[in-house]
Design a protein around this motif. Sequence first.
Motif, PDB file in Angstrom:
ATOM      1  N   GLN A 158     -23.704 -22.673   0.816  1.00  0.00           N
ATOM      2  CA  GLN A 158     -23.613 -24.080   1.226  1.00  0.00           C
ATOM      3  C   GLN A 158     -22.575 -24.318   2.321  1.00  0.00           C
ATOM      4  N   SER A 159     -21.331 -23.862   2.131  1.00  0.00           N
ATOM      5  CA  SER A 159     -20.304 -24.063   3.151  1.00  0.00           C
ATOM      6  C   SER A 159     -19.179 -23.060   2.935  1.00  0.00           C
ATOM      7  N   ALA A 160     -18.414 -22.819   4.010  1.00  0.00           N
ATOM      8  CA  ALA A 160     -17.231 -21.968   3.909  1.00  0.00           C
ATOM      9  C   ALA A 160     -15.954 -22.792   3.817  1.00  0.00           C
ATOM     10  N   ARG A 161     -16.067 -24.114   3.885  1.00  0.00           N
ATOM     11  CA  ARG A 161     -14.899 -24.982   3.916  1.00  0.00           C
ATOM     12  C   ARG A 161     -14.627 -25.603   2.545  1.00  0.00           C
ATOM     13  N   PRO A 162     -13.387 -25.511   2.031  1.00  0.00           N
ATOM     14  CA  PRO A 162     -13.088 -26.028   0.689  1.00  0.00           C
ATOM     15  C   PRO A 162     -13.390 -27.513   0.524  1.00  0.00           C
ATOM     16  N   ALA A 210     -17.794 -22.798  11.460  1.00  0.00           N
ATOM     17  CA  ALA A 210     -17.073 -21.828  10.634  1.00  0.00           C
ATOM     18  C   ALA A 210     -17.954 -21.314   9.502  1.00  0.00           C
ATOM     19  N   SER A 211     -18.740 -22.183   8.917  1.00  0.00           N
ATOM     20  CA  SER A 211     -19.645 -21.760   7.845  1.00  0.00           C
ATOM     21  C   SER A 211     -20.697 -20.798   8.367  1.00  0.00           C
ATOM     22  N   LEU A 212     -21.260 -21.110   9.526  1.00  0.00           N
ATOM     23  CA  LEU A 212     -22.241 -20.207  10.129  1.00  0.00           C
ATOM     24  C   LEU A 212     -21.624 -18.855  10.466  1.00  0.00           C
ATOM     25  N   ALA A 213     -20.414 -18.874  11.022  1.00  0.00           N
ATOM     26  CA  ALA A 213     -19.752 -17.626  11.377  1.00  0.00           C
ATOM     27  C   ALA A 213     -19.483 -16.779  10.139  1.00  0.00           C
ATOM     28  N   ALA A 214     -19.068 -17.438   9.047  1.00  0.00           N
ATOM     29  CA  ALA A 214     -18.797 -16.697   7.816  1.00  0.00           C
ATOM     30  C   ALA A 214     -20.084 -16.100   7.248  1.00  0.00           C
ATOM     31  N   ALA A 215     -21.155 -16.889   7.268  1.00  0.00           N
ATOM     32  CA  ALA A 215     -22.433 -16.398   6.749  1.00  0.00           C
ATOM     33  C   ALA A 215     -22.941 -15.226   7.577  1.00  0.00           C
ATOM     34  N   ILE A 216     -22.932 -15.380   8.884  1.00  0.00           N
ATOM     35  CA  ILE A 216     -23.412 -14.311   9.765  1.00  0.00           C
ATOM     36  C   ILE A 216     -22.551 -13.059   9.603  1.00  0.00           C
ATOM     37  N   GLY A 217     -21.249 -13.255   9.523  1.00  0.00           N
ATOM     38  CA  GLY A 217     -20.339 -12.127   9.386  1.00  0.00           C
ATOM     39  C   GLY A 217     -20.535 -11.340   8.114  1.00  0.00           C
ATOM     40  N   ALA A 218     -21.078 -11.979   7.078  1.00  0.00           N
ATOM     41  CA  ALA A 218     -21.320 -11.285   5.813  1.00  0.00           C
ATOM     42  C   ALA A 218     -22.485 -10.304   5.909  1.00  0.00           C
ATOM     43  N   GLY A 219     -23.371 -10.496   6.885  1.00  0.00           N
ATOM     44  CA  GLY A 219     -24.453  -9.544   7.124  1.00  0.00           C
ATOM     45  C   GLY A 219     -25.707  -9.697   6.293  1.00  0.00           C
TER      46      GLY A 219
END
Length: 410
Positions: A158-162, A210-219
């Motif tokens: 859903q999101s990377a932000r608290p 930031a959420s997209l970057a975190a998701a993409i970075g997870a692979g």
Amino acid sequence: MPAVLPEGEAVPETGALPADALVGAADRPLGFYLHVPYCATRCGYCDFNTYTATELRGTGGVLASRDNYAATLVDEVHLARKVLGDDPRPVRTVFVGGGTPTLLAADDLVRMLAAVRDEFGLAPDAEVTTEANPDSVDPAYLAALREGGFNRISFGMQSARPHVLEVLERTHTPGRPERCVAEARAAGFDHVNLDLIYGTPGESDEDWRASLAAAIGAGPDHVSAYALIVEEGTRLARRIRRGEIPMTDDDVHADRYLIAEDALAAAGYTWYEVSNWATSEAGRCLHNELYWRGADWWGAGPGAHSHVGGVRWWNVKHPGAYAAALAEGRSPGAGRELLSAEDRRVERVLLELRLSEGCPLDLLKPRGRAAADRALADGLLEAEPHRRGRAVLTLRGRLLADAVVRDLVD
């Protein structure tokens, strides 16, 4: 509480389908959706047919318990075998959704899958998916699922932000979904999806990036991104109505979608449905494609919907009522509808237009074909596919997909 079921004609106690429902079935893929209606807590935006322990207390007794849920759902799989008779098709996809399926023991999910396999058989390349909350699994649990036959998993990030997770009332901590992807890969999962939501009140463009970057970075090899829909009856809707948080905005949703398309495309993901991107053909969610292409699927579980040969039906919603029906040897079906040829044509346009392959222009009536020509002139449909007889949305068309569809089915 979850949304009400549609109205429809009664389902026979045996669950029997009209005689012509299986005509031509060999040419249609068959999938199973297995619904697990339990959650540890209810997210503020959710109106799915799910129940917490508190909501079930005193309403269904042992029949509503998740402890014996797998055995109850297996009973419906046995019923499906009786209803579908000698249908020889092996099951192409199995999708376990919820709720939070991973609140059940891994052995329970494997038992449910085994029932489908034992009754129908699985295609050699069957896709077998479960949804999971990031805080409801660990490496041992994931390894047990993989060993039991699951090969795809979808985590609700859903999101990377608290502060965004707090508004959505998600219980996992930032960073946990990304670690889940690594744990799933280590367990041997072939395909991993992360679900994202954009447009949450209080979310900024930078939060979304930031959420997209975190998701993409997870692979993961698949990402789903959905605009937040504020459903009536949810806590989120009540908070917005009281003025505690602002209403979501369609223009913001459009901007966030464009941000998602740019980020995902740059990272090697290709859209194949308006809200879904994958790194390859193999990464696409085949089960959802069954829905979008009007194939056959049996939905087992409280409130689950099914479709076979133009017959759509849905089960009673409450886990107690669902279990009681099966214990008495009755179908848990609450109602059904028989789709006319026109219903099925309209649904094909509604669903196939959302796919990257689009829908055939010859599905459209004259007014719809004229609307397609206008959409082409307005930059909402791609020119080359249009020349080849298909309506395919442009990026701008994806932003206005619902409006385009309404015009084309007119």
